[in-house]
Design an enzyme around this catalytic site. Sequence first.
Site, mmCIF file in Angstrom:
data_model
loop_
_atom_site.group_PDB
_atom_site.id
_atom_site.type_symbol
_atom_site.label_atom_id
_atom_site.label_comp_id
_atom_site.label_asym_id
_atom_site.label_seq_id
_atom_site.Cartn_x
_atom_site.Cartn_y
_atom_site.Cartn_z
ATOM 1 N N HIS A 133 0.886 -0.847 -0.255
ATOM 2 C CA HIS A 133 0.083 0.340 -0.223
ATOM 3 C C HIS A 133 1.199 1.339 0.346
ATOM 4 C CE1 HIS A 133 -3.617 3.068 1.829
ATOM 5 N NE2 HIS A 133 -2.419 3.200 2.084
ATOM 6 N N GLU A 134 1.914 1.515 1.188
ATOM 7 C CA GLU A 134 2.316 1.827 1.031
ATOM 8 C C GLU A 134 3.287 3.046 -0.147
ATOM 9 O OE1 GLU A 134 1.710 4.459 2.815
ATOM 10 O OE2 GLU A 134 0.462 3.237 4.403
ATOM 11 N N HIS B 244 1.957 4.326 -2.553
ATOM 12 C CA HIS B 244 1.836 5.781 -2.580
ATOM 13 C C HIS B 244 3.284 6.740 -3.329
ATOM 14 C CE1 HIS B 244 -1.852 6.374 -1.211
ATOM 15 N NE2 HIS B 244 -1.496 5.154 0.419
#
Length: 268
Positions: A56-57, A60
Site C-alpha cells: 500500500h505504502e 503511494h
Amino acid sequence: MATATRGERRVSPVFLALVAIMAVSIWAVWTDFSANPGLAVFLFVVSGWVVSLCLHEYAHARTALHGGDISVGARGYLTLDPLKYTHALLSIVLPLVFVIMGGIGLPGGAVFIERHRIRGRWRHSLISAAGPLTNVLFALVVTAPFWLGAMDGVPDHFRYALAFMAQLQVTAAILNSLPVPGLDGYGVVEPWLSYKVRRQLDPLAPFGILVIFGVLQIPGVGDAFFDMIDAVLDALGVKLWDTYWGQQLFRFWEGVPDIPPLSGIVVD
C-alpha cells in the site's frame, strides 16, 4: 521522468522476512501442522496484512516518484521496508491493533511526500488513490479462488483464513477511501479544495483514523457498515460463514473453536 537508483529500489530483507513468515504460515495452515490451528492462521493473516501495508505504502511512493518526487527513493520507501515509514505507529501498530480488536482493516498514513515537487492536481489525487487501489487489487487476488470456483479440495482452515484476510482488504479499501482528513480518500479530494478549507481541515488529519474507529462503535453504524462489507464479499464469492470462522480462528488466544465440518453444509 523521475527515477531512483538501483540501491534505492532494492527490496528490503525485512520485507523478504515478512514474506517468508507468510509462506511458512500458509504451509502450516494448509497442512494443519499446529496443534492450535488458530496460531498458524494468526501468523498468516498478520504477516499477510503487514505485507499488504508495505505494498500500500509502496504504491503511494512509486506513484509519487513518477509524479516528480525523487526524495521517496532516498527515504527508503521503495524498498518495501516498513521500518522506513515516517509514522510507524499509524502505519503498522494502530492498524494491527484494529485488526486484533475488531477485524477492521485500516491502513494509516506513512510515507512523506514532498508535494511541492508534484505538478498538477490530478497527480496529487492519483498518489493518494494508489494506496486504496492496491487494497482493491489485493482483495481481488485473495478472493479469486472463491469467485473462480476453485475452492474444491482446499482445507477448511485455509479457506477461512483467506476469507478473513479478504475481509480486512475490503474494509481497508472502503474505509481508507472515505474523504476524512488523515485518510487517502481525503488526499484524493484535497487538491481540489480551496486553500481556506484545507487550512481548516489540516489539524484534524492526525485524528482521522481514531474518528472512524469511534464512529464504527456507535450502535447501528458498525452493524450497517459490516453488512455492506458482507454484501461486497458475498458478491466476490466469500460467505459470512467463511469470514466468521476465519476471525474465530484468528483469535487463537480464546482457544480452538469447535468448527462444524464444511462438507455437507450449504453456505449461502
